[in-house]
Design an enzyme around this catalytic site. Structure first.
Site, short mmCIF file in Angstrom:
data_model
loop_
_atom_site.label_atom_id
_atom_site.label_comp_id
_atom_site.label_asym_id
_atom_site.label_seq_id
_atom_site.Cartn_x
_atom_site.Cartn_y
_atom_site.Cartn_z
CG HIS A 1 61.79 41.07 81.60
ND1 HIS A 1 60.53 40.81 82.06
CD2 HIS A 1 61.64 41.79 80.44
CE1 HIS A 1 59.64 41.32 81.22
NE2 HIS A 1 60.30 41.93 80.24
CD GLU B 1 59.99 39.18 78.03
OE1 GLU B 1 60.68 39.64 77.11
OE2 GLU B 1 58.74 39.15 78.01
CB CYS C 1 55.77 45.05 76.34
SG CYS C 1 55.45 43.69 77.48
CG HIS D 1 59.47 46.46 80.67
ND1 HIS D 1 59.18 46.90 79.40
CD2 HIS D 1 59.49 45.11 80.61
CE1 HIS D 1 59.00 45.86 78.60
NE2 HIS D 1 59.19 44.75 79.30
CG HIS E 1 63.02 44.39 76.78
ND1 HIS E 1 62.56 43.42 75.92
CD2 HIS E 1 62.18 44.36 77.84
CE1 HIS E 1 61.49 42.82 76.44
NE2 HIS E 1 61.25 43.38 77.60
CG HIS F 1 72.92 44.77 85.92
ND1 HIS F 1 73.06 43.46 86.29
CD2 HIS F 1 72.20 45.38 86.89
CE1 HIS F 1 72.44 43.28 87.45
NE2 HIS F 1 71.90 44.42 87.84
#
Length: 154
Positions: free
Chosen positions: A35, A143, A29, A33, A20, A79
């Site tokens: 998580h 997250e 952010c 990137h 995201h 994914h």
């Protein structure tokens, strides 16, 4: 006279990976990137008193929580790249990638908004699947191992 037991809450944890970005963030952010998310789904209900039946002594089989949470949230988000519909440039770019798994979200995909979305998706699913005898009492979405958001039923 029977002693009615108080409701009990049970929680199942599942993990998934997603990418995201937070487009208007003033820090790191704002970049693309990913998580390793973990979602904890908590249901509240009464313990079944059905001697000789598979569900005896349970609020719900943990496998049922896993199956429904995977079907309606995890399998869709795992994914995938989670992108806000307002992030038009990125939405357009992702559309150019053949067979890319993109989920366009109504809101910026912060952990808070994703937790809210998961709760909104799962609440009617669990209510319908078990005839209203269980309440989705909370969703916790991690997250990172140190950062998460909680959504609780009203």
């Amino acid at each position: 006279m029977t002693n009615k037991q108080p409701p009990i809450s049970i929680t199942r944890r599942l993990e998934f990976d997603s990418g995201h970005r937070i487009p208007n963030h003033d820090g790191q952010c704002r970049h693309l990137h990913g998580h390793r998310y973990a979602i904890e789904v908590t249901l509240t209900g009464e313990v079944a008193d059905h001697p000789g039946k598979a569900e005896d002594g349970m609020v719900l089989d943990f496998g049922d929580i896993k199956r429904l949470t995977n079907q309606y949230v995890v399998d869709l988000w795992d994914h995938a790249f989670l992108v806000a519909k307002e992030d038009e440039g990125l939405v357009a770019f992702l559309a150019t990638l053949p067979n890319h798994k993109t989920v366009i979200m109504d809101h910026v995909p912060t952990v808070e908004n994703l937790a809210n979305a998961a709760f909104a998706i799962l609440q009617p699913v669990f209510n319908k699947a078990f005839g209203g005898r269980l309440e989705l009492s909370s969703v916790r979405l991690y997250e990172t191992p140190n950062c998460w958001a909680d959504v609780h039923s009203a």
